[in-house]
Design a protein around this motif. Structure first.
Motif, PDB file in Angstrom:
ATOM      1  N   PHE A  73       0.805  -1.280  -0.054  1.00 28.21           N
ATOM      2  CA  PHE A  73       0.056  -0.020   0.165  1.00 28.21           C
ATOM      3  C   PHE A  73       0.936   1.356  -0.024  1.00 28.21           C
ATOM      4  N   VAL A  74       1.957   1.249   0.703  1.00 24.79           N
ATOM      5  CA  VAL A  74       2.684   2.446   0.814  1.00 24.79           C
ATOM      6  C   VAL A  74       3.352   2.894  -0.522  1.00 24.79           C
ATOM      7  N   TYR A  75       3.955   1.710  -1.033  1.00 26.28           N
ATOM      8  CA  TYR A  75       4.906   1.955  -2.443  1.00 26.28           C
ATOM      9  C   TYR A  75       4.019   1.501  -3.753  1.00 26.28           C
ATOM     10  N   MET A  76       2.741   1.659  -3.524  1.00 23.36           N
ATOM     11  CA  MET A  76       1.692   1.038  -4.648  1.00 23.36           C
ATOM     12  C   MET A  76       2.049   1.879  -5.800  1.00 23.36           C
ATOM     13  N   HIS A  77       2.665   2.989  -6.090  1.00 23.67           N
ATOM     14  CA  HIS A  77       2.996   3.504  -7.164  1.00 23.67           C
ATOM     15  C   HIS A  77       3.692   2.924  -8.342  1.00 23.67           C
ATOM     16  N   GLY A  78       4.685   1.980  -7.810  1.00 18.76           N
ATOM     17  CA  GLY A  78       4.885   0.973  -8.835  1.00 18.76           C
ATOM     18  C   GLY A  78       3.928   0.203  -9.601  1.00 18.76           C
ATOM     19  N   LEU A  79       2.990  -0.290  -8.794  1.00 18.58           N
ATOM     20  CA  LEU A  79       2.004  -1.151  -9.421  1.00 18.58           C
ATOM     21  C   LEU A  79       1.306  -0.073 -10.420  1.00 18.58           C
ATOM     22  N   ASP A  80       0.914   0.961 -10.000  1.00 21.65           N
ATOM     23  CA  ASP A  80       0.105   1.817 -10.517  1.00 21.65           C
ATOM     24  C   ASP A  80       0.757   2.229 -11.760  1.00 21.65           C
ATOM     25  N   VAL A  81       2.052   2.542 -11.918  1.00 22.58           N
ATOM     26  CA  VAL A  81       2.766   3.123 -13.189  1.00 22.58           C
ATOM     27  C   VAL A  81       2.749   1.873 -14.107  1.00 22.58           C
ATOM     28  N   LEU A  82       2.713   0.573 -13.606  1.00 26.14           N
ATOM     29  CA  LEU A  82       2.749  -0.624 -14.395  1.00 26.14           C
ATOM     30  C   LEU A  82       1.217  -0.536 -15.074  1.00 26.14           C
ATOM     31  N   ASP A  83       0.251  -0.428 -14.450  1.00 26.97           N
ATOM     32  CA  ASP A  83      -1.260  -0.372 -14.834  1.00 26.97           C
ATOM     33  C   ASP A  83      -1.158   0.664 -15.960  1.00 26.97           C
ATOM     34  N   TYR A  84      -0.889   1.871 -15.607  1.00 28.01           N
ATOM     35  CA  TYR A  84      -1.098   3.016 -16.454  1.00 28.01           C
ATOM     36  C   TYR A  84      -0.261   2.989 -17.859  1.00 28.01           C
ATOM     37  N   LEU A  85       0.724   2.264 -17.912  1.00 30.36           N
ATOM     38  CA  LEU A  85       1.621   2.100 -18.941  1.00 30.36           C
ATOM     39  C   LEU A  85       0.942   1.071 -19.868  1.00 30.36           C
ATOM     40  N   PHE A  86       0.533   0.174 -19.525  1.00 32.85           N
ATOM     41  CA  PHE A  86       0.143  -0.929 -20.471  1.00 32.85           C
ATOM     42  C   PHE A  86      -1.461  -1.029 -20.295  1.00 32.85           C
ATOM     43  N   ASP A  87      -2.393  -0.570 -19.375  1.00 29.53           N
ATOM     44  CA  ASP A  87      -3.797  -0.605 -19.363  1.00 29.53           C
ATOM     45  C   ASP A  87      -4.324  -2.001 -19.561  1.00 29.53           C
ATOM     46  N   ILE A  88      -3.817  -3.084 -19.049  1.00 25.07           N
ATOM     47  CA  ILE A  88      -4.106  -4.469 -19.249  1.00 25.07           C
ATOM     48  C   ILE A  88      -4.036  -5.143 -17.704  1.00 25.07           C
ATOM     49  N   ARG A  89      -5.413  -5.838 -17.720  1.00 21.34           N
ATOM     50  CA  ARG A  89      -5.598  -6.426 -16.515  1.00 21.34           C
ATOM     51  C   ARG A  89      -4.904  -7.920 -16.332  1.00 21.34           C
ATOM     52  N   PRO A  90      -4.168  -7.805 -15.356  1.00 20.52           N
ATOM     53  CA  PRO A  90      -3.411  -9.182 -14.984  1.00 20.52           C
ATOM     54  C   PRO A  90      -4.222 -10.293 -14.752  1.00 20.52           C
ATOM     55  N   SER A  91      -3.840 -11.240 -15.271  1.00 16.72           N
ATOM     56  CA  SER A  91      -4.459 -12.745 -15.082  1.00 16.72           C
ATOM     57  C   SER A  91      -4.141 -13.591 -14.236  1.00 16.72           C
ATOM     58  N   PHE A 109       8.468  -5.503   2.625  1.00 15.34           N
ATOM     59  CA  PHE A 109       9.183  -5.686   1.138  1.00 15.34           C
ATOM     60  C   PHE A 109       8.227  -6.504   0.472  1.00 15.34           C
ATOM     61  N   SER A 110       7.954  -6.539  -0.748  1.00 10.71           N
ATOM     62  CA  SER A 110       7.181  -7.449  -1.406  1.00 10.71           C
ATOM     63  C   SER A 110       7.702  -7.612  -2.874  1.00 10.71           C
ATOM     64  N   THR A 111       7.871  -8.860  -3.284  1.00 11.36           N
ATOM     65  CA  THR A 111       8.233  -8.957  -4.705  1.00 11.36           C
ATOM     66  C   THR A 111       6.882  -9.769  -5.466  1.00 11.36           C
ATOM     67  N   ILE A 112       6.385  -9.044  -6.322  1.00 17.92           N
ATOM     68  CA  ILE A 112       5.015  -9.464  -6.842  1.00 17.92           C
ATOM     69  C   ILE A 112       5.364  -9.994  -8.487  1.00 17.92           C
ATOM     70  N   LEU A 113       4.921 -11.148  -8.572  1.00 19.02           N
ATOM     71  CA  LEU A 113       5.072 -11.614  -9.901  1.00 19.02           C
ATOM     72  C   LEU A 113       3.818 -11.585 -10.800  1.00 19.02           C
ATOM     73  N   ILE A 114       3.632 -10.979 -11.811  1.00 15.97           N
ATOM     74  CA  ILE A 114       2.353 -10.842 -12.551  1.00 15.97           C
ATOM     75  C   ILE A 114       2.259 -11.220 -13.965  1.00 15.97           C
ATOM     76  N   ASN A 115       1.508 -11.966 -14.547  1.00 18.69           N
ATOM     77  CA  ASN A 115       1.389 -12.499 -15.574  1.00 18.69           C
ATOM     78  C   ASN A 115       0.204 -11.931 -16.313  1.00 18.69           C
ATOM     79  N   TYR A 116       0.427 -11.424 -17.591  1.00 22.21           N
ATOM     80  CA  TYR A 116      -0.362 -10.660 -18.346  1.00 22.21           C
ATOM     81  C   TYR A 116      -1.280 -11.476 -19.493  1.00 22.21           C
ATOM     82  N   ASP A 117      -2.022 -12.614 -19.077  1.00 23.41           N
ATOM     83  CA  ASP A 117      -2.704 -13.224 -20.123  1.00 23.41           C
ATOM     84  C   ASP A 117      -1.607 -14.015 -21.020  1.00 23.41           C
ATOM     85  N   GLN A 118      -0.615 -14.403 -20.649  1.00 20.29           N
ATOM     86  CA  GLN A 118       0.521 -14.904 -21.430  1.00 20.29           C
ATOM     87  C   GLN A 118       1.059 -14.041 -22.516  1.00 20.29           C
ATOM     88  N   LYS A 119       0.569 -12.692 -22.461  1.00 18.27           N
ATOM     89  CA  LYS A 119       1.320 -11.653 -23.379  1.00 18.27           C
ATOM     90  C   LYS A 119       2.635 -11.185 -22.922  1.00 18.27           C
TER      91      LYS A 119
END
Length: 204
Positions: A73-91, A109-119
């Protein structure tokens, strides 16, 4: 209403607020300020005609761990920038967190692994580091390696058999000014802002 990020502490409350704003035709804007950052927006233009296969985001800060919320929550800008750049919902999303010690209530600290529908896939690192800041976005495509240093406003592009290109985007106004300007325009014109309630809901 202008709200600092995150919109709420849980998805249910975020959805309720976003729906209320839409139903009553009111402006609800969330402080995802890097959607107004000149370097991030320049990177978004560069990526318009590129297809990534891997994206790595580091959003690290030397601010002491919070007592009331964790790194996501504190550093969620990193996730938001990713969302803004590609505008794709993760699968698929997998988050691996670290408390550092058992006396802390929330992750530092959190390491987040995200897959975008195999794209493409993304690895997002959010959290506290002992010193300094790191706000970096790394994009790998078939022919290019792009590194965006958001903190220092520098984009470096390395392409096969081409000289390294360094771009330093310039903006007339700072992100906070553009964010507030968008908020005021949204109220006056009854239009959606770049970081409206639905964006806030999605990020929660």
């Amino acid at each position: 209403v202008f709200v600092e990020k995150p919109l709420t502490g849980n998805p249910t409350h975020a959805k309720i607020l976003a729906n209320l704003a839409k139903k009553n035709k009111k402006t609800l804007q969330v402080g995802h300020i890097f959607r107004y950052d000149v370097t991030v927006n320049h990177l978004k233009k560069i990526l318009k005609n590129k297809t990534p296969y891997q994206v790595n985001v580091k959003w690290l800060q030397n601010t002491p761990p919070s007592n009331d919320s964790g790194a996501i929550f504190v550093y969620m800008h990193g996730l938001d920038v990713l969302d803004y750049l590609f505008d794709i919902r993760p699968s698929k999303i997998l988050s691996i967190t670290n408390l550092m010690n058992q006396n802390l209530k929330f992750e530092i600290f959190s390491t987040i692994l995200i897959n975008y529908d195999q794209k493409f896939s993304a690895i997002v690192s959010l959290g506290w580091i002992p010193s300094g800041k790191n706000r970096e976005i790394e994009i790998l495509t078939k022919n290019s390696h792009i590194i965006c240093d958001v903190l220092n406003n520098v984009i470096t592009i390395k392409e096969i058999n081409k000289p390294i290109k360094t771009i330093i985007p310039k903006g007339k106004f700072k992100p906070l000014f553009l964010e507030l300007e968008d908020f005021i325009k949204s109220i006056k014109n009854n239009t959606e802002s770049r970081s409206d309630g639905k964006i806030g809901e999605r990020m929660v």
